[in-house]
Each structure stands twice: as C-alpha cells, then as structure tokens.
Design a protein around this motif. Structure first.
Motif, PDB file in Angstrom:
ATOM      1  N   SER A 165      -7.495  17.815  -1.033  1.00 28.91           N
ATOM      2  CA  SER A 165      -7.182  17.986  -2.453  1.00 28.91           C
ATOM      3  C   SER A 165      -8.464  18.254  -3.206  1.00 28.91           C
ATOM      4  CB  SER A 165      -6.476  16.760  -3.037  1.00 28.91           C
ATOM      5  OG  SER A 165      -7.392  15.721  -3.291  1.00 28.91           O
ATOM      6  N   GLY A 218      -8.410  10.762  -5.580  1.00 25.49           N
ATOM      7  CA  GLY A 218      -7.254  10.047  -6.106  1.00 25.49           C
ATOM      8  C   GLY A 218      -5.992  10.872  -6.246  1.00 25.49           C
ATOM      9  N   GLU A 253       8.874   5.722  -6.971  1.00 29.30           N
ATOM     10  CA  GLU A 253       7.547   6.200  -7.343  1.00 29.30           C
ATOM     11  C   GLU A 253       7.188   7.520  -6.668  1.00 29.30           C
ATOM     12  OE1 GLU A 253       4.715   2.522  -7.310  1.00 29.30           O
ATOM     13  OE2 GLU A 253       6.404   2.253  -5.977  1.00 29.30           O
ATOM     14  N   TYR A 254       8.017   7.979  -5.743  1.00 31.34           N
ATOM     15  CA  TYR A 254       7.639   9.123  -4.926  1.00 31.34           C
ATOM     16  C   TYR A 254       8.332  10.377  -5.409  1.00 31.34           C
ATOM     17  CZ  TYR A 254       6.183   5.301  -2.122  1.00 31.34           C
ATOM     18  OH  TYR A 254       5.607   4.157  -1.712  1.00 31.34           O
ATOM     19  N   ASP A 296     -12.842  11.242   6.018  1.00 29.30           N
ATOM     20  CA  ASP A 296     -13.517  10.883   4.770  1.00 29.30           C
ATOM     21  C   ASP A 296     -14.533   9.811   5.153  1.00 29.30           C
ATOM     22  OD1 ASP A 296     -14.452  10.127   2.350  1.00 29.30           O
ATOM     23  OD2 ASP A 296     -12.494   9.928   1.371  1.00 29.30           O
ATOM     24  N   ASN A 337       2.197  15.906  -5.631  1.00 31.34           N
ATOM     25  CA  ASN A 337       2.318  14.451  -5.608  1.00 31.34           C
ATOM     26  C   ASN A 337       2.354  13.918  -7.033  1.00 31.34           C
ATOM     27  OD1 ASN A 337       2.388  11.882  -4.423  1.00 31.34           O
ATOM     28  ND2 ASN A 337       0.163  11.667  -4.530  1.00 31.34           N
ATOM     29  N   GLN A 353      -9.446  16.838  -6.246  1.00 25.89           N
ATOM     30  CA  GLN A 353     -10.093  15.667  -6.855  1.00 25.89           C
ATOM     31  C   GLN A 353      -9.878  14.403  -6.035  1.00 25.89           C
ATOM     32  OE1 GLN A 353      -7.455  16.873  -9.544  1.00 25.89           O
ATOM     33  NE2 GLN A 353      -8.795  17.017 -11.329  1.00 25.89           N
ATOM     34  N   LYS A 369      -4.336  12.189  -1.132  1.00 22.88           N
ATOM     35  CA  LYS A 369      -4.531  12.688   0.246  1.00 22.88           C
ATOM     36  C   LYS A 369      -4.230  11.621   1.296  1.00 22.88           C
ATOM     37  CE  LYS A 369      -8.769  13.546  -0.683  1.00 22.88           C
ATOM     38  NZ  LYS A 369      -8.660  13.293  -2.117  1.00 22.88           N
ATOM     39  N   THR A 370      -4.849  10.445   1.115  1.00 20.19           N
ATOM     40  CA  THR A 370      -4.686   9.398   2.129  1.00 20.19           C
ATOM     41  C   THR A 370      -3.236   8.933   2.162  1.00 20.19           C
ATOM     42  OG1 THR A 370      -6.985   8.758   1.794  1.00 20.19           O
ATOM     43  CG2 THR A 370      -5.561   7.161   2.903  1.00 20.19           C
ATOM     44  N   ASN A 385       0.817  -1.226   0.000  1.00 14.40           N
ATOM     45  CA  ASN A 385       0.000   0.000   0.000  1.00 14.40           C
ATOM     46  C   ASN A 385       0.847   1.271   0.000  1.00 14.40           C
ATOM     47  OD1 ASN A 385      -2.334  -1.471  -0.090  1.00 14.40           O
ATOM     48  ND2 ASN A 385      -2.613  -1.521   2.128  1.00 14.40           N
ATOM     49  N   ARG A 429     -16.019   7.568   1.864  1.00 14.12           N
ATOM     50  CA  ARG A 429     -15.224   6.482   1.249  1.00 14.12           C
ATOM     51  C   ARG A 429     -13.933   6.277   2.048  1.00 14.12           C
ATOM     52  NH1 ARG A 429     -13.866   6.328  -4.532  1.00 14.12           N
ATOM     53  NH2 ARG A 429     -12.882   8.317  -4.111  1.00 14.12           N
TER      54      ARG A 429
HETATM   55  N1  LIG Z   1       3.282   9.305  -5.015  1.00 15.16           N
HETATM   56  C1  LIG Z   1       2.622   8.179  -5.294  1.00 15.16           C
HETATM   57  N2  LIG Z   1       3.245   7.179  -5.951  1.00 15.16           N
HETATM   58  C2  LIG Z   1       2.591   6.034  -6.273  1.00 15.16           C
HETATM   59  N3  LIG Z   1       1.290   5.794  -5.970  1.00 15.16           N
HETATM   60  C3  LIG Z   1       0.615   6.757  -5.311  1.00 15.16           C
HETATM   61  C4  LIG Z   1       1.237   7.992  -4.949  1.00 15.16           C
HETATM   62  N4  LIG Z   1       0.304   8.742  -4.321  1.00 15.16           N
HETATM   63  C5  LIG Z   1      -0.833   8.004  -4.281  1.00 15.16           C
HETATM   64  N5  LIG Z   1      -0.664   6.818  -4.881  1.00 15.16           N
HETATM   65  C6  LIG Z   1      -1.675   5.760  -5.048  1.00 15.16           C
HETATM   66  O1  LIG Z   1      -2.770   6.320  -5.770  1.00 15.16           O
HETATM   67  C7  LIG Z   1      -3.995   5.824  -5.266  1.00 15.16           C
HETATM   68  C8  LIG Z   1      -4.851   7.005  -4.801  1.00 15.16           C
HETATM   69  O2  LIG Z   1      -4.189   7.616  -3.713  1.00 15.16           O
HETATM   70  P1  LIG Z   1      -4.994   8.034  -2.407  1.00 15.16           P
HETATM   71  O3  LIG Z   1      -5.977   6.995  -2.003  1.00 15.16           O
HETATM   72  O4  LIG Z   1      -4.011   8.474  -1.402  1.00 15.16           O
HETATM   73  O5  LIG Z   1      -5.784   9.292  -2.992  1.00 15.16           O
HETATM   74  P2  LIG Z   1      -6.917  10.142  -2.279  1.00 15.16           P
HETATM   75  O6  LIG Z   1      -6.692  11.562  -2.683  1.00 15.16           O
HETATM   76  O7  LIG Z   1      -6.946   9.849  -0.831  1.00 15.16           O
HETATM   77  O8  LIG Z   1      -8.214   9.566  -2.988  1.00 15.16           O
HETATM   78  P3  LIG Z   1      -9.737   9.754  -2.496  1.00 15.16           P
HETATM   79  O9  LIG Z   1     -10.093  11.166  -2.782  1.00 15.16           O
HETATM   80  O10 LIG Z   1     -10.489   8.787  -3.365  1.00 15.16           O
HETATM   81  O11 LIG Z   1      -9.781   9.431  -1.029  1.00 15.16           O
HETATM   82  C9  LIG Z   1      -3.654   4.870  -4.117  1.00 15.16           C
HETATM   83  O12 LIG Z   1      -3.646   3.559  -4.626  1.00 15.16           O
HETATM   84  C10 LIG Z   1      -2.245   5.302  -3.719  1.00 15.16           C
HETATM   85  O13 LIG Z   1      -1.498   4.228  -3.160  1.00 15.16           O
END
Ligand SMILES: Nc1ncnc2c1ncn2[C@@H]1O[C@H](COP(=O)(O)OP(=O)(O)OP(=O)(O)O)[C@@H](O)[C@H]1O
Ligand SMILES: [Mg+2]
Length: 237
Positions: free
Chosen positions: A49, A53, A223-224, A79, A212, A51, A56-57, A10, A82
C-alpha cells in the motif's frame, strides 16, 4: 496453537469457517486469488500500500489464514523495519525469524512456524531492522521466493511489506514476486500516489486491489468493508 481471544482482538478472522460472516470478504478474495493461481501458475504475491496503516498486514494475515484452510500457504513478513505479524498472531518472540534467514544466520526450516491445525507456515521477523536494504537484495529475495516456490507442498505465498511512501523497500521486493495485491484505504490513499506506486512496480503486475475500510461499500460486514477487482487475469499497471 493460536489464542482465539488474541485473534479476535486483532481482527484476524481468516481462520474462521466460511459460514462466519466476518470471513466472507477474505473468502471472496481467496477465490479470486486461486482463480489467478490456476490461470497463471503464479504463486508468490506481495501485499502493498502507499501509506502506513492502510491495512496491508490485516489483509495479508487474513488472506493467508483463509487460503490455508484449503491450500498450503506460506506467510512471509518483509516489513523488516516495523514488523507486527509475530505480535498479531502471538508467535514465539524467541525463534529465529526471516530476518535471520536473510542474514544467513538461520535456514527457512528454522524460521517457518507451522500453525497447528492449519496448512499455514509463517516466517515472521524476529528483530526490527533500521537499515534492511542489505537483507532485501535481489539475490537474497529471489533465493527466498524460489525456495518457497520449489517446496514440495507447492504453497501459495503471501508477503507482507512496508508502506511505499517512507522507504523504497517495496521496489526491492517487487522484482522477486509474481504479482502485487494493492490495499487502498478510501479517503486516505491519493490517486496520484497510487498511480506512481503502480508505475514504479512495473514490470511486476498488480493483480488486484482491495479497498479497505471503504466508506461506501455495498458490503455491510461489521467493521470489514472491501471491494475487489477481478483477479482472474493479470493486469498491466
Ligand atoms: N477493515 C478493517 N477494519 C477494522 N480495522 C482495521 C481494518 N483494516 C485494518 N484495521 C486495523 O488498522 C490498523 C492498521 O492496520 P495494519 O497494521 O494492517 O496496516 P498496515 O498497512 O500493515 O500498516 P503499516 O504500514 O504500519 O505496517 C490495525 O490495528 C488493524 O487491525
Ligand atoms: Mg503492516
């Protein structure tokens, strides 16, 4: 005890020691946030954020994990529509959640899960809510953040939130926090939507931004890839 393999899958790297290159972006973010905490006394921050995805999490959990290596930290999931922190960290699905505490069916003592071997306490959502507005009233959220602010161990609190575009939950959350960290995804987040969101959060200050999944970051961290702005001083939106 958290499952290291699940964390790896994760992309939760914040618990790793600082000599791990994966954790470096979150160590830098942690340092900037600690500077801000020391300068202002603020301790409750929401990650937001535009949008879904945008990450944020990912940022909230990794930042909280990195902070918890050196400072008592509380991670709260707001949240409610979801939720994903329980699954991301592999937490018990049975224990009461912050949704129960906001609904006055449980206390914060019931919902706080202390992660073994760390200074991290997590309040994840147990059951998704289709209409959470009633649970996100200013009274309830102020009581929640004040209870965390007044905890004996004086934690830094990181709050994960839903995306701005779909509902206005973040407008309910913003007045109860000291500052907002914005997650921006390059080539996805439009400037206009971002400016509108920042304006709508006022007077709560945006204290920093994380770019990000940057396409052009100077940091090559597998990936970061992140940029940070200076978080030592609060900024007016
Ligand atoms: N820098 C990164 N490198 C690789 N994968 C990432 C990165 N940031 C986020 N992800 C992946 O992208 C997906 C979406 O990220 P995340 O759940 O954190 O977004 P979110 O903004 O919380 O989405 P939501 O608004 O639906 O809650 C996840 O599978 C996460 O592991
Ligand atoms: Mg999320």
């Amino acid at each position: 005890m958290l499952d290291p393999e699940l964390l790896r899958r994760n992309l939760i790297v914040g618990f790793e020691s600082t000599d791990s290159e994966n954790v470096h972006p979150f160590s830098v973010l942690r340092s900037q946030l600690l500077k801000h905490v020391r300068a202002t006394g603020s301790r409750v921050f929401a990650v937001m954020s535009v949008q879904p995805g945008n990450g944020k999490t990912h940022v909230a959990v990794n930042l909280a994990a990195a902070l918890s290596r050196i400072h008592p930290t509380t991670l709260v999931e707001l949240d409610l529509r979801r939720p994903s922190i329980g699954q991301t960290l592999g937490l018990s699905p049975i224990r009461p959640g912050i949704d129960d505490a906001l609904g006055e069916l449980a206390t914060l003592q019931d919902t706080g899960m202390r992660i073994d071997g760390t200074k991290l306490t997590v309040h994840r959502v147990r059951t998704p809510k289709a209409n959470p507005e009633g649970l996100l009233s200013l009274d309830k959220l102020t009581a929640l953040t004040n209870a965390i602010r007044n905890s004996d161990d004086q934690p830094i609190c990181i709050i994960d939130t839903p995306p701005a575009v779909i509902h206005d939950d973040i407008m309910l959350i913003a007045p109860a926090v000291d500052g907002v960290i914005i997650v921006v995804q390059e080539a996805r987040t439009s400037k206009r939507a971002l400016v509108n969101m920042i304006k709508s959060l006022s007077p709560t200050p945006v204290i920093g931004a994380v770019l990000n999944r940057s396409l052009s970051s100077p940091l090559q961290m597998n990936e970061y890839e992140y940029y940070y702005n200076a978080m030592s001083e609060p900024q007016s939106p």
